[in-house]
Write an enzyme that holds these catalytic residues in place. Structure first.
Site, PDB file in Angstrom:
ATOM      1  N   ASP A 182      -6.684   1.111   2.817  1.00 16.41           N
ATOM      2  CA  ASP A 182      -5.565   0.213   2.526  1.00 16.41           C
ATOM      3  C   ASP A 182      -6.028  -0.955   1.660  1.00 16.41           C
ATOM      4  O   ASP A 182      -5.833  -2.128   2.003  1.00 16.41           O
ATOM      5  CB  ASP A 182      -4.963  -0.299   3.841  1.00 16.41           C
ATOM      6  CG  ASP A 182      -3.539  -0.799   3.679  1.00 16.41           C
ATOM      7  OD1 ASP A 182      -2.926  -0.512   2.630  1.00 16.41           O
ATOM      8  OD2 ASP A 182      -3.028  -1.471   4.586  1.00 16.41           O
ATOM      9  N   ALA A 233       2.092  -9.918   7.861  1.00 14.71           N
ATOM     10  CA  ALA A 233       2.089  -8.538   7.370  1.00 14.71           C
ATOM     11  C   ALA A 233       3.013  -7.700   8.244  1.00 14.71           C
ATOM     12  O   ALA A 233       3.703  -8.214   9.121  1.00 14.71           O
ATOM     13  CB  ALA A 233       0.662  -7.994   7.381  1.00 14.71           C
TER      14      ALA A 233
END
Length: 525
Positions: free
Chosen positions: A311, A155
């Site tokens: 998120d 990520a």
């Protein structure tokens, strides 16, 4: 001797601290010039492109709209390239933009969405070992019995490796990219400079709030100890405040002795990504049940807990069958939602939480007066309350206040999307003004809404009526609970009780309509 040894140890630590500080300063000086140069060149090119492309064209004309679309597309590609070249916080910025559907121009959203969640940087195994050396004082092979040097996923801020502890437990180890501690402060400062410069040149381009949000959230997201605490608090909130669905929500166990500020060791989860529709069906779970569970989980967090995972994109949610569950509905198994990546949370204060719950209750029941009243309370103002409702629901005002049962439902077809995109383009300057007014915590709720909308679209091809029934019920329960807390007289309790009965009657009628629509759809198929 002991005092002398103490002095030597203290002096050694001071020397090491000085060397680390000096090394960090050198790295900052090394990273800053090229990044600032790239930022400045990109910002200047974007500013010139807009000025040159729209020069002499009448705003709103077909030629102006076409030129603006092309300029948006070119600029989005330039910004994408800048994010990839600089990495780190810039990738996070690109991911934020990718999740702000209809809040920023569509061209930026689509460009970032196509790449930012899939092309994240990957640290070498040598860099991973450097992080372990600094944080754990040992190599990964010493800390763990087994450690796969090839990451499972990467990520913007970290990557995940599979490992096995010395007592045989399979774990997932999240390791932060090593360079982030050196570049994050620089990145935030340079991004802020660019956004402020663009705002100075184009006053309607006001995304300073996005930089402010990254400036506040980045240090928290870079601290994995904070993320671990958030994950445990999230699960505790469900057990304490939402026990009726607590068993359907799961958070991986944290191995605290194998965790530091840059290394997070968690229980390894064998599950499907939340938008893997075929994989979910193979588990014997209906995608619509997953969609409903996601709606329930986040409605509970937003309207009742006030502690919200901000998120919730597809990579941060997984699905598996509810463990040790023998119950089935028409042969389908019940899902359990696994929440990952707990770095970005926002707390809603009591007043904001209840106003936001009241607003969503009003949106579900098409109550124009209450929509306006609570939009004003949240900072939208009397002049932009209709636009605020549109941004939240992705529906034009005429649809928001339509009394029909399915007035908020988006079926995901091109007509729906084109209509909303047209409104977003026409009211871009008003949307920018709305974003300037709203509290940052509400801006994060907009981002959360967009993430959840994208997940539901992947699962059921749009937004379902059932999800809005869920949102309406949970927001109504939060509003009623707030009224009970503030009104303790017998008369007020009686009024609240009558209101609750009326609400139950409305939800019962909604369920009847929903059952009829599902039966109609089943017969048609």
């Amino acid at each position: 001797m002991s005092m002398e040894n103490g002095r030597r140890i203290a002096q050694s630590r001071q020397t090491e601290k000085f060397r680390w500080s000096r090394g960090k300063s050198i790295k900052i000086c090394t990273h800053l010039p090229p990044r600032l140069l790239r930022d400045t060149a990109t910002a200047a090119t974007v500013a010139f492109d807009y000025q040159y492309s729209l020069w002499g064209l009448e705003p709103g004309t077909p030629a102006w709209l076409s030129a603006k679309h092309d300029a948006h597309l070119r600029s989005a590609n330039r910004l994408q390239e800048l994010c990839f070249r600089n990495g780190g916080i810039y990738i996070k910025l690109g991911q934020h933009i990718a999740q702000l559907e209809y809040v920023v121009p569509e061209e930026y959203v689509q460009t970032m969405r196509a790449s930012m969640l899939k092309r994240c940087p990957v640290s070498s195994y040598e860099q991973v070992c450097q992080v372990f050396g600094k944080d754990m004082g040992e190599s990964p092979e010493t800390v763990f019995a087994e450690f796969d040097p090839v990451p499972l996923a990467s990520a913007s801020l970290a990557q995940v490796h599979a490992a096995r502890t010395h007592d045989g437990q399979k774990v997932a180890v999240k390791v932060q990219h090593d360079h982030l501690t050196d570049t994050s402060v620089i990145d935030i400062a340079t991004v802020g400079l660019i956004v402020n410069t663009l705002h100075y040149i184009f006053p309607t381009f006001d995304y300073r709030w996005l930089v402010d949000e990254i400036r506040e959230s980045a240090p928290k997201e870079l601290d994995f100890l904070n993320e671990a605490k958030n994950s445990e608090k999230c699960l505790q909130n469900f057990r304490r405040l939402s026990p009726h669905i607590a068993e359907s929500i799961y958070v991986p166990k944290v191995y605290w002795t194998l965790t530091s500020s840059r290394i997070l060791t968690m229980e390894f989860m064998d599950a499907k990504e939340v938008t893997d529709v075929n994989g979910i069906k193979q588990l014997g779970i209906r995608p619509v049940d997953v969609s409903n569970l996601v709606s329930k989980a986040f409605s509970e967090m937003i309207f009742k807990h006030g502690f919200v995972h901000c998120d919730p994109h597809a990579a941060n949610m997984m699905i598996r069958p509810l463990p040790q569950d023998s119950r089935k509905t028409f042969g389908w198994r019940r899902p359990q939602l696994i929440l990952l990546d707990h770095g970005l949370y926002k707390e809603l204060d009591y007043t904001t939480r209840i106003s936001y719950a009241s607003l969503w209750k009003a949106l579900v029941f098409a109550d124009a007066k209450s929509i306006k009243e609570n939009s004003v309370k949240l900072g939208a103002g009397e002049d932009l309350h209709a636009l605020f409702a549109g941004v939240l629901t992705m529906r034009p005002w005429k649809s928001v206040i339509d009394p029909s049962v399915d007035h908020l439902v988006l079926d995901g077809n091109n007509t729906d999307r084109s209509e909303v995109q047209m409104y977003a383009s026409l009211y871009f300057s008003q949307i920018s003004e709305l974003l300037r007014r709203l509290p940052r915590v509400i801006l994060l709720m907009l981002k959360t809404n967009d993430c959840l909308r994208a997940v539901n679209h992947a699962l059921v091809g749009g937004t379902s009526l059932e999800s809005f029934v869920i949102i309406g019920r949970i927001s109504s329960e939060a509003v009623l609970e707030a009224k009970r807390r503030s009104n303790r007289s017998f008369l007020n309790k009686l009024i609240i009780w009558l209101e609750e009965i009326l609400l139950e009657a409305r939800f019962f009628s909604l369920k009847l309509v929903l059952c009829f629509m599902q039966l109609k759809k089943l017969l048609a198929s």
